[in-house]
Design an enzyme around this catalytic site. Sequence first.
Site, PDB file in Angstrom:
ATOM      1  N   GLY A 235       1.017  -0.950   0.313  1.00 48.02           N
ATOM      2  CA  GLY A 235      -0.006   0.267   0.290  1.00 48.02           C
ATOM      3  C   GLY A 235       1.068   1.676  -0.016  1.00 48.02           C
ATOM      4  N   GLU A 277       4.895  -6.678   2.898  1.00 44.68           N
ATOM      5  CA  GLU A 277       4.869  -6.675   2.018  1.00 44.68           C
ATOM      6  C   GLU A 277       4.308  -5.717   0.417  1.00 44.68           C
ATOM      7  OE1 GLU A 277       1.821 -10.392   3.744  1.00 44.68           O
ATOM      8  OE2 GLU A 277       0.870  -8.523   2.856  1.00 44.68           O
ATOM      9  N   GLY A 279       5.218  -4.569  -3.267  1.00 42.19           N
ATOM     10  CA  GLY A 279       5.157  -4.730  -4.428  1.00 42.19           C
ATOM     11  C   GLY A 279       5.650  -3.608  -5.112  1.00 42.19           C
ATOM     12  N   ARG A 315      -3.308  -1.432 -16.740  1.00 41.65           N
ATOM     13  CA  ARG A 315      -3.729  -0.065 -15.516  1.00 41.65           C
ATOM     14  C   ARG A 315      -4.579   0.897 -16.130  1.00 41.65           C
ATOM     15  NH1 ARG A 315      -0.703   2.437 -12.708  1.00 41.65           N
ATOM     16  NH2 ARG A 315      -2.011   2.205 -10.859  1.00 41.65           N
ATOM     17  N   CYS A 346      -9.165  -4.699 -29.830  1.00 39.19           N
ATOM     18  CA  CYS A 346      -9.883  -4.272 -30.225  1.00 39.19           C
ATOM     19  C   CYS A 346     -10.735  -3.903 -28.814  1.00 39.19           C
ATOM     20  CB  CYS A 346     -10.991  -5.704 -31.418  1.00 39.19           C
ATOM     21  SG  CYS A 346     -10.051  -5.699 -32.520  1.00 39.19           S
TER      22      CYS A 346
HETATM   23  C1  LIG Z   1      -1.332  -6.629  -3.584  1.00 40.49           C
HETATM   24  C2  LIG Z   1      -0.344  -7.125  -2.322  1.00 40.49           C
HETATM   25  C3  LIG Z   1       0.335  -6.672  -1.614  1.00 40.49           C
HETATM   26  C4  LIG Z   1       1.341  -5.487  -1.929  1.00 40.49           C
HETATM   27  O1  LIG Z   1       0.493  -4.218  -2.579  1.00 40.49           O
HETATM   28  P1  LIG Z   1       1.386  -3.856  -3.142  1.00 40.49           P
HETATM   29  O2  LIG Z   1       0.483  -2.327  -3.000  1.00 40.49           O
HETATM   30  O3  LIG Z   1       2.877  -3.336  -4.619  1.00 40.49           O
HETATM   31  O4  LIG Z   1       2.756  -2.785  -2.533  1.00 40.49           O
HETATM   32  C5  LIG Z   1       1.418  -6.609  -0.200  1.00 40.49           C
HETATM   33  N1  LIG Z   1       0.313  -7.971  -0.033  1.00 40.49           N
HETATM   34  C6  LIG Z   1      -1.450  -8.425  -0.275  1.00 40.49           C
HETATM   35  C7  LIG Z   1      -1.793  -9.287   0.258  1.00 40.49           C
HETATM   36  C8  LIG Z   1      -1.670  -7.717  -1.916  1.00 40.49           C
HETATM   37  O5  LIG Z   1      -2.688  -8.888  -2.143  1.00 40.49           O
END
Ligand SMILES: *Cc1c(COP(=O)(O)O)cnc(C)c1O
Length: 420
Positions: A235, A277, A279, A315, A346
């Site tokens: 997040g 976590e 990403g 996205r 398309c």
């Molecule tokens: C998608 C997700 C993340 C990573 O979210 P980001 O927005 O990429 O930081 C972390 N934990 C869980 C459980 C997720 O589904």
Amino acid sequence: MKRPFVTKEQLEALTQQFPTPLHLYDENGIRQTARKLKAAFAWNPGFREYFAVKATPNPAILKILREEGCGTDCSSLTELMLADKCGFSGQEIMFSSNDTPAEDFRLAHKLGAIINLDDFTHIDFLKETIGTIPETISCRFNPGGVFTLGASAEGFQVMDTPGDSKYGFTREQLFEGFKKLKAMGAKRFGIHAFLASNTLSNEYYPTLAGILFRLAVELEQETGCDICFINLSGGVGIPYKPDQPANDIAAIGEGVRRQFEEILVPAGMGDVALCTELGRFLLGPNGCLVTKVLHFKHTYKEYVGVDACAANLMRPAMYGAYHHITVAGKEDAPCDHKYDVTGGLCENNDKFAVDRMLPEVELGDLLVIHDTGAHGFSMGYNYNGKLRSAEVLLQSDGTARLIRRAETPEDYFATLTFEE
Ligand SMILES: *Cc1c(COP(=O)(O)O)cnc(C)c1O
């Protein structure tokens, strides 16, 4: 101003070797971001980042992150298999899944991953599936309602609606769940929550930490469960637009530390380990989609047609998300032309940009679509028979390495059966 992490000269050399479109990643940038994150939480001895594999599921990327001390956050059978193949084992793997199939739980358990349960009913389902309750277990919390940070110092309002989200236990279920898990043999407990996505505010993690730390104190007091780790999940966002300020991860870590000192330490819980976590924050800005201009079209609008499409980057089509675009070699040219930049699906939403001001674009120009390192390639698909592109790593020594080949028509046909 946003500038690509590669020059036009590098891109021209690279695209001689690997045809466009391609997803390009920056090893230096990935390592630096991972180190900044680690430094921001170095005050917490048990801290670990579990990289959200779904953002960029590539072995070369996972290996880099492993070298930087990260674990993996997996949410499906194949993500678990990938983490295992890349050398992650045991509690280096977090399994944060929902609506989970039995075989996924079985593999997570076999690998010794930390299982993060999404629902109260999954307690019994897990027990039936693997025959036991692991000694270390985590539960995902959903406080319901609306989550707001108000206007942050940067002027952005963060709001999300956990009450509409499918994830997690309610507060009552969490207390009951912990008691139940303890009675079934669990010994070490974790709490997880993900309340807002792509936040641009240094207050998101500290606010979430405050909520989870208070909850942890109450849970431990009421249930007697030993809460060993708290998972702030993903997040933390990135500035997709050039005028947005970036998050300051050091300030975020410091904000979380203050909550920790204020809430957990006085409760005698100063040994709790923190997890993240992330990403997008780790990989997003450290990847770009490189695409070549194939056609111009002058009708009611000016269109630039490129060789990538929404199947390579979903996205913009899916969320109307903004991705900055640079015309390679024209970084400093005035943006005095207005274009829609389109792919060839398309579907009329296959547009990387609408009414975007860019320098004058010419046939054959290379466009760099920024911030595609997370949730870019990984959200790809084969609609219209489009093939997934290659992934290339720009290594720290300046050389480029193919880390996933492009799909071929043979790949597309591999799963089909033909009647005689
Ligand atoms: C998608 C997700 C993340 C990573 O979210 P980001 O927005 O990429 O930081 C972390 N934990 C869980 C459980 C997720 O589904």
